[in-house]
Scaffold this motif. Structure first.
Motif, short mmCIF file in Angstrom:
data_model
loop_
_atom_site.label_atom_id
_atom_site.label_comp_id
_atom_site.label_asym_id
_atom_site.label_seq_id
_atom_site.Cartn_x
_atom_site.Cartn_y
_atom_site.Cartn_z
N ALA A 29 -10.29 6.31 2.63
CA ALA A 29 -11.23 5.90 1.58
C ALA A 29 -10.73 4.69 0.84
O ALA A 29 -11.50 3.77 0.51
CB ALA A 29 -11.47 7.07 0.62
N CYS A 30 -9.44 4.64 0.55
CA CYS A 30 -8.86 3.51 -0.18
C CYS A 30 -9.03 2.22 0.62
O CYS A 30 -9.42 1.18 0.06
CB CYS A 30 -7.39 3.79 -0.46
N PHE A 31 -8.74 2.28 1.90
CA PHE A 31 -8.90 1.09 2.75
C PHE A 31 -10.36 0.64 2.76
O PHE A 31 -10.65 -0.55 2.61
CB PHE A 31 -8.45 1.38 4.18
N ALA A 32 -11.28 1.58 2.94
CA ALA A 32 -12.70 1.23 2.99
C ALA A 32 -13.15 0.58 1.69
O ALA A 32 -13.86 -0.43 1.70
CB ALA A 32 -13.54 2.46 3.30
N LEU A 33 -12.76 1.14 0.56
CA LEU A 33 -13.16 0.58 -0.73
C LEU A 33 -12.58 -0.82 -0.92
O LEU A 33 -13.23 -1.70 -1.48
CB LEU A 33 -12.73 1.51 -1.86
N ALA A 34 -11.35 -1.04 -0.46
CA ALA A 34 -10.76 -2.38 -0.53
C ALA A 34 -11.58 -3.37 0.29
O ALA A 34 -11.83 -4.51 -0.14
CB ALA A 34 -9.32 -2.35 -0.05
N ALA A 35 -12.01 -2.95 1.46
CA ALA A 35 -12.83 -3.81 2.31
C ALA A 35 -14.17 -4.10 1.65
O ALA A 35 -14.65 -5.25 1.68
CB ALA A 35 -13.04 -3.14 3.67
N TYR A 36 -14.79 -3.10 1.04
CA TYR A 36 -16.08 -3.30 0.38
C TYR A 36 -15.94 -4.24 -0.83
O TYR A 36 -16.82 -5.05 -1.10
CB TYR A 36 -16.67 -1.97 -0.09
N LEU A 37 -14.83 -4.10 -1.55
CA LEU A 37 -14.59 -4.97 -2.70
C LEU A 37 -14.60 -6.44 -2.28
O LEU A 37 -15.28 -7.27 -2.89
CB LEU A 37 -13.24 -4.62 -3.35
N ARG A 61 -4.40 9.68 -4.29
CA ARG A 61 -3.37 9.90 -3.28
C ARG A 61 -3.08 8.66 -2.44
O ARG A 61 -2.22 8.70 -1.55
CB ARG A 61 -3.77 11.08 -2.37
N ALA A 62 -3.79 7.57 -2.72
CA ALA A 62 -3.54 6.32 -1.99
C ALA A 62 -3.87 5.14 -2.90
O ALA A 62 -4.85 5.18 -3.66
CB ALA A 62 -4.38 6.26 -0.72
N ILE A 63 -3.04 4.10 -2.82
CA ILE A 63 -3.22 2.90 -3.63
C ILE A 63 -2.95 1.68 -2.75
O ILE A 63 -1.98 1.66 -1.98
CB ILE A 63 -2.25 2.88 -4.84
N ILE A 64 -3.80 0.67 -2.87
CA ILE A 64 -3.58 -0.60 -2.19
C ILE A 64 -3.62 -1.72 -3.23
O ILE A 64 -4.58 -1.82 -3.99
CB ILE A 64 -4.66 -0.86 -1.12
N HIS A 65 -2.56 -2.52 -3.23
CA HIS A 65 -2.55 -3.74 -4.05
C HIS A 65 -2.67 -4.91 -3.10
O HIS A 65 -1.80 -5.12 -2.24
CB HIS A 65 -1.29 -3.86 -4.88
N ALA A 102 0.86 -1.19 0.00
CA ALA A 102 0.00 0.00 0.00
C ALA A 102 0.89 1.23 0.00
O ALA A 102 2.02 1.20 0.50
CB ALA A 102 -0.92 0.00 1.22
N SER A 103 0.37 2.32 -0.57
CA SER A 103 1.17 3.54 -0.64
C SER A 103 0.30 4.78 -0.51
O SER A 103 -0.91 4.74 -0.72
CB SER A 103 1.93 3.59 -1.98
N ILE A 104 0.96 5.87 -0.17
CA ILE A 104 0.34 7.19 -0.21
C ILE A 104 1.30 8.13 -0.92
O ILE A 104 2.52 7.95 -0.88
CB ILE A 104 -0.01 7.73 1.20
N LEU A 105 0.74 9.14 -1.58
CA LEU A 105 1.53 10.10 -2.36
C LEU A 105 1.53 11.44 -1.65
O LEU A 105 0.46 11.98 -1.31
CB LEU A 105 0.94 10.24 -3.76
N SER A 106 2.71 12.00 -1.43
CA SER A 106 2.80 13.30 -0.78
C SER A 106 2.59 14.43 -1.78
O SER A 106 2.65 14.23 -3.00
CB SER A 106 4.18 13.46 -0.12
N THR A 140 -6.33 -4.13 -7.25
CA THR A 140 -5.74 -2.85 -6.89
C THR A 140 -6.86 -1.84 -6.73
O THR A 140 -7.76 -1.75 -7.57
CB THR A 140 -4.75 -2.38 -7.98
N VAL A 141 -6.80 -1.10 -5.62
CA VAL A 141 -7.83 -0.12 -5.28
C VAL A 141 -7.16 1.24 -5.11
O VAL A 141 -6.05 1.33 -4.56
CB VAL A 141 -8.57 -0.52 -3.99
#
Length: 215
Positions: A158-166, A81-85, A21-25, A150-151
């Motif tokens: 928001a990214c974490f929540a969407l991954a959980a919903y997926l 600004r956030a990505i989870i694989h 997982a990552s975040i962009l500054s 990948t979300v």
């Protein structure tokens, strides 16, 4: 916060030894977990910073092999600004049998259309990262055939929540398919759901729920 998200993802079974997982500054630096630290006990020391080409800027670890997922999506999607694989069980099962992701519960509709990247191999080159980003398009998630998902989102919560919903939607869909044809929210219902539920408050509630489960 990023280390916390990784621990929650591992505890929930949505990520394994190879997820990231990552975040962009605002300065364009990408904070991401290193390639080897166990997700269950990942901490700030297990995070590294890389630039848009994957070069190490800070930290002592090695960036994950599939950093191209992150660099190419950030390059293509400036609002992200956030990505989870992740390597989620239920979502990946759908791709193994060619079943399309369908919103069968309300939060699942927040993901919109979820395409499938039809290449099961690791995203280990810039060209593959570009192809994955193109498949994702303007969406929130892309499934990866017999591989994972990948979300993306505007922030990590928001990214974490969407991954959980997926993954929760995929589990319900697969289980429902065992006994019949699942109910699927129609287009009008999906629009209404996104208008009502796509909110920071719901995403934070989801984050807090999984955080509490860590104990």
């Amino acid at each position: 916060m990023l280390a916390e998200a990784l621990r929650m993802l591992e505890h929930a079974g949505m990520i394994d030894h190879s997820g990231h997982a990552s975040i962009l500054s605002a300065e364009g630096r990408i904070l991401i977990n290193d390639a080897v630290a166990p997700k269950r006990r990942v901490g700030p020391a297990d995070l590294v910073e890389i630039d848009a080409d994957g070069a190490l800027l800070a930290g002592s670890g090695r960036p994950p092999l599939e950093f191209h997922i992150h660099t190419e999506i950030y390059r293509r999607r400036p609002e992200v600004r956030a990505i989870i694989h992740l390597h989620p069980r239920w979502s990946t099962l759908l791709t193994m049998v060619g079943a399309a992701f369908q919103p069968v519960f309300a939060q699942g509709a927040l993901l919109g259309d979820v395409p499938v990247f039809d290449d099961p191999m690791s995203i280990s080159t810039r060209a593959m990262g570009e192809a994955l980003a193109a498949c994702l398009g303007p969406g929130s998630a892309v499934l990866m055939k017999s591989h994972g998902a990948t979300v993306v989102a505007e922030d990590l919560t928001a990214c974490f929540a969407l991954a959980a919903y997926l993954e929760e939607n995929a589990e319900r869909q697969v289980e429902a398919m065992r006994i019949g044809q699942p109910f699927v929210f129609d287009a009008a219902q999906r629009v209404t759901i996104r208008q009502r539920l796509h909110t920071p408050a719901l995403f934070r509630k989801t984050w807090d729920h999984y955080l509490a489960r860590l104990g």
